[in-house]
Design a protein around this motif. Structure first.
Motif, mmCIF file in Angstrom:
data_model
loop_
_atom_site.group_PDB
_atom_site.id
_atom_site.type_symbol
_atom_site.label_atom_id
_atom_site.label_comp_id
_atom_site.label_asym_id
_atom_site.label_seq_id
_atom_site.Cartn_x
_atom_site.Cartn_y
_atom_site.Cartn_z
ATOM 1 N N UNK A 134 19.108 -20.503 -13.634
ATOM 2 C CA UNK A 134 17.688 -20.194 -13.583
ATOM 3 C C UNK A 134 17.047 -20.976 -12.447
ATOM 4 N N UNK A 135 16.211 -20.295 -11.702
ATOM 5 C CA UNK A 135 15.482 -20.875 -10.580
ATOM 6 C C UNK A 135 13.989 -20.645 -10.812
ATOM 7 N N UNK A 136 13.185 -21.567 -10.333
ATOM 8 C CA UNK A 136 11.734 -21.393 -10.322
ATOM 9 C C UNK A 136 11.337 -21.001 -8.903
ATOM 10 N N UNK A 137 10.601 -19.908 -8.791
ATOM 11 C CA UNK A 137 10.057 -19.435 -7.517
ATOM 12 C C UNK A 137 8.553 -19.680 -7.543
ATOM 13 N N UNK A 138 8.006 -20.175 -6.440
ATOM 14 C CA UNK A 138 6.571 -20.437 -6.375
ATOM 15 C C UNK A 138 5.965 -19.590 -5.268
ATOM 16 N N UNK A 149 14.241 -25.059 -7.334
ATOM 17 C CA UNK A 149 12.920 -24.493 -7.093
ATOM 18 C C UNK A 149 12.813 -24.055 -5.638
ATOM 19 N N UNK A 150 12.190 -22.885 -5.440
ATOM 20 C CA UNK A 150 11.973 -22.381 -4.087
ATOM 21 C C UNK A 150 10.504 -22.041 -3.898
ATOM 22 N N UNK A 167 12.094 -24.598 0.763
ATOM 23 C CA UNK A 167 11.012 -23.708 1.148
ATOM 24 C C UNK A 167 11.565 -22.568 1.982
ATOM 25 N N UNK A 168 11.057 -21.380 1.719
ATOM 26 C CA UNK A 168 11.344 -20.208 2.534
ATOM 27 C C UNK A 168 10.052 -19.859 3.261
ATOM 28 N N UNK A 169 10.125 -19.818 4.579
ATOM 29 C CA UNK A 169 8.962 -19.469 5.391
ATOM 30 C C UNK A 169 9.086 -17.993 5.759
ATOM 31 N N UNK A 170 8.125 -17.190 5.327
ATOM 32 C CA UNK A 170 8.127 -15.756 5.631
ATOM 33 C C UNK A 170 7.036 -15.451 6.642
ATOM 34 N N UNK A 171 7.145 -14.307 7.269
ATOM 35 C CA UNK A 171 6.119 -13.877 8.216
ATOM 36 C C UNK A 171 4.812 -13.620 7.482
#
Length: 147
Positions: free
Chosen positions: A1-5, A29-30, A47-51
């Motif tokens: 299980x992962x937490x996405x924010x 967590x991401x 952290x994932x940086x999106x456009x």
């Protein structure tokens, strides 16, 4: 299980609660955002940086989450998509969205959106306060304990 924010709009105090919970429960967590977000150094947090753009972060979360994951968001359409994929969504005020309540919340959101687009001023939610912060922390703890 992962937490996405859904991190662009998540209040800092809520992120701090999440960072402590990740460490305490050893949960990955991401944070997904279209701008840099500060977070403590931890192998559990990334952290994932999106456009920039409409729903880019939301689409990334939905495309990459798995059944059983938890998504932190105040975005009702995102919460609906998460629940459709058998995930859970928790808003920063402590409300856990489920198959039992998400369609009603989505209908209310769409109704309000329709009013706003026709020129009716509906106002927004009140600023997040101590009561909502405590409700969020309690809901998060209950969710993590069940997992």
């Amino acid at each position: 299980m992962r937490i996405w924010i859904d991190a662009d709009a998540c209040p800092n105090i809520i992120k701090e609660i999440l960072f402590r919970a990740a460490k305490r429960t050893n949960t990955h967590m991401t944070l997904v955002a279209n701008q840099p977000i500060r977070f403590p150094p931890s192998p559990l947090i990334k952290q994932i940086h999106v456009a920039g753009g409409f729903d880019v972060a939301d689409n990334y979360i939905v495309d990459n989450m798995e059944a059983g994951d938890l998504v932190i968001t105040a975005d009702i359409p995102l919460a609906d998509a998460v629940v459709e994929k058998n995930g859970s969504a928790l808003n920063p005020r402590g409300e856990l969205y489920s198959p039992n309540n998400i369609k009603q919340r989505l209908a209310m959101r769409n109704f309000s959106e329709g009013l706003r687009s026709s020129g009716v001023r509906t106002g927004g939610p009140d600023k997040i306060g101590k009561k909502e912060i405590q409700a969020f922390a309690n809901s998060l703890d209950r969710f993590l304990t069940r997992r």
